[in-house]
Design an enzyme around this catalytic site. Sequence first.
Site, mmCIF file in Angstrom:
data_model
loop_
_atom_site.group_PDB
_atom_site.id
_atom_site.type_symbol
_atom_site.label_atom_id
_atom_site.label_comp_id
_atom_site.label_asym_id
_atom_site.label_seq_id
_atom_site.Cartn_x
_atom_site.Cartn_y
_atom_site.Cartn_z
ATOM 1 N N HIS A 236 2.174 1.909 -11.343
ATOM 2 C CA HIS A 236 3.539 1.949 -10.821
ATOM 3 C C HIS A 236 4.459 2.344 -11.966
ATOM 4 O O HIS A 236 4.369 1.794 -13.066
ATOM 5 C CB HIS A 236 3.926 0.581 -10.269
ATOM 6 C CG HIS A 236 5.162 0.589 -9.420
ATOM 7 N ND1 HIS A 236 6.412 0.836 -9.951
ATOM 8 C CD2 HIS A 236 5.341 0.404 -8.091
ATOM 9 C CE1 HIS A 236 7.308 0.775 -8.979
ATOM 10 N NE2 HIS A 236 6.680 0.510 -7.839
ATOM 11 N N ARG A 256 15.298 2.675 -6.984
ATOM 12 C CA ARG A 256 15.509 4.131 -6.938
ATOM 13 C C ARG A 256 15.884 4.583 -5.533
ATOM 14 O O ARG A 256 16.664 5.517 -5.366
ATOM 15 C CB ARG A 256 14.244 4.847 -7.431
ATOM 16 C CG ARG A 256 14.074 4.750 -8.941
ATOM 17 C CD ARG A 256 12.714 5.266 -9.398
ATOM 18 N NE ARG A 256 11.658 4.294 -9.170
ATOM 19 C CZ ARG A 256 10.420 4.600 -8.789
ATOM 20 N NH1 ARG A 256 10.088 5.855 -8.570
ATOM 21 N NH2 ARG A 256 9.523 3.648 -8.633
#
Length: 604
Positions: A236, A256
């Site tokens: 990740h 994000r």
Amino acid sequence: MPEFQRFSYDVLVIGAGGAGLRAAIEAAATGAKVGVVCKSLLGKAHTVMAEGGIAAALANVDDRDSWRVHFADTMRGGQYLNNWRMAELHAKEAPDCVRELEAWGALFDRTKDGRILQRNFGGHRYPRLAHVGDRTGLEMIRTLQDHGIHCGMEVHMECTVLSLLMDSGRVAGACGYDREKGRFYLWQARAVVLATGGIGRAFKVTSNSWEYTGDGLALAYRVGAELQDMEFVQFHPTGMVWPISVRGILVTEGVRGEGGVLRNSEGRRFMFDDIPDLYKEQTADTEEEGWRYTQGDKNARRPPELLTRDHVARCINREVKAGRGSPHGGVFLDISWIKQHIPKSEEHIKRKLPSMYHQFKQLADLDITKEPMEVGPTTHYMMGGIRVDGDSQMSNIPGLFAAGEAAAGLHGANRLGGNSLSDLVVFGRRAGRYAAEFAKSNGEATIDEHQLQRTATTALEPFERGPSGENPYQIQYDLQDAMQDLVGIVRTENEMQQALERIAQLNKRAERAGITGNREYNNGWHTAIDVPNMMIVSEAVTRAALLRKESRGAQFREDFPNKDAEWGKYNIVIKQTADGEMQIEKRTIAPMSEELQAVIQEMK
């Protein structure tokens, strides 16, 4: 001879995360007697750490979404190594599974007109993730646990499974021990569902909880089940990097999705520097267009921060290696910048990302509404696992099923964010249904008492060796060190050969592991049991990564940096030979149906 407390079930589910609970609920709904075994306390499964949302083409925020788009996105993200039948079923069934969770009490965030709200996530063309702030996994476990305990299943908490038991080629149950008192248990069953999660604890820096030592994969491998896609370990892109005490803890992709941007030490949004050809048509040209996308503008394209996780992780790794990283070896993730666009941005961020706000405030003394976070890649998810039939989730061992992260196929070479949670409920439901059918169609299996006693004797050997044996904690640490340094984000043949040599040495040390104390509350014993499982999955990852001489999805070979079309035709499958050796082979991917090929072409 060790005593075993004995239980008998139609279906035994090993693991009580999202997949395990959903499998147990489905099996119990058919009238099957169901037992659930979990390594930690009920409600503490690693699923609670999934934050951003559950992916399903509900089309509540953007009516252009559909199962066809979701299917195409999943296949593209997986670099077309996915089990296409699983990708089809997942895309079609995920919306019903989300609505089912809602009916059972899950409190999803809402649109202004009262429907389930959905957010943007990396690799998804449209806003697709149904969420509960940034605590979606916790809400899923709460909902499934609350519903499941009323279905009559029996739960055995804080138990370690030592081995699966076999009867004439079919599974007959499992045996293990109670971690609190050290008492041995036998769980006889006509069918077994493995829902034990991933392997992240084989690496030094990981977002995974302590349970993720590859138990289910190792249990299945030892009885002849096939493993697939083991080279594809997802890093990740955004884990915490500072302070060192919290290194690796996940920072949700939802940051994000809500407009957070990645910058290097020079303040540049470096993700615009490298956009893969496969995604150029779908990616914003400017920062302004990317911002509009995160705010729901249907005419805008997604910002490059929302490209697939494998690509974002490699870009961050590149910036750090080039000397453009943050002070503590990561990059900057900034959500505070949205104050330029949103009035009262601090309240907005706290409402949208409550867990992230508290996580950074409490663990790093940093206010994400005012300052950027330091983030870097962390071992997060295993695309590979037990090879299963796409419809039933049964392995090549009759009566042995797998679901969730423990099973391979759906995600191919790289998983899209949010697909993990829908994977749990779609294929947990299927595994539970087909396991119950198998149990109904097959009589009670016979337990091999000699195998049972051998398992217990082997499990107790570390006590016999005592303090003169090898320290299991040090073995685990040395393995994590080797995997992180030699089989991490960037791989080469020379380093992976070194890793295999280290694993072989560590295996010999693990055979000499010794512990002190007694069987009650003995973490040293638990670690001595976990380490051999970690050895199996680590060797499988390394051998598969060596064989695949290309870069694709989560696998990046510095010595073979390009994607090879020929390798796009194969999955890598691993199984144990009769003499205990690890056998590895290329397996041709089954041809996709014409209907689904047309969907892929339509969505390009």
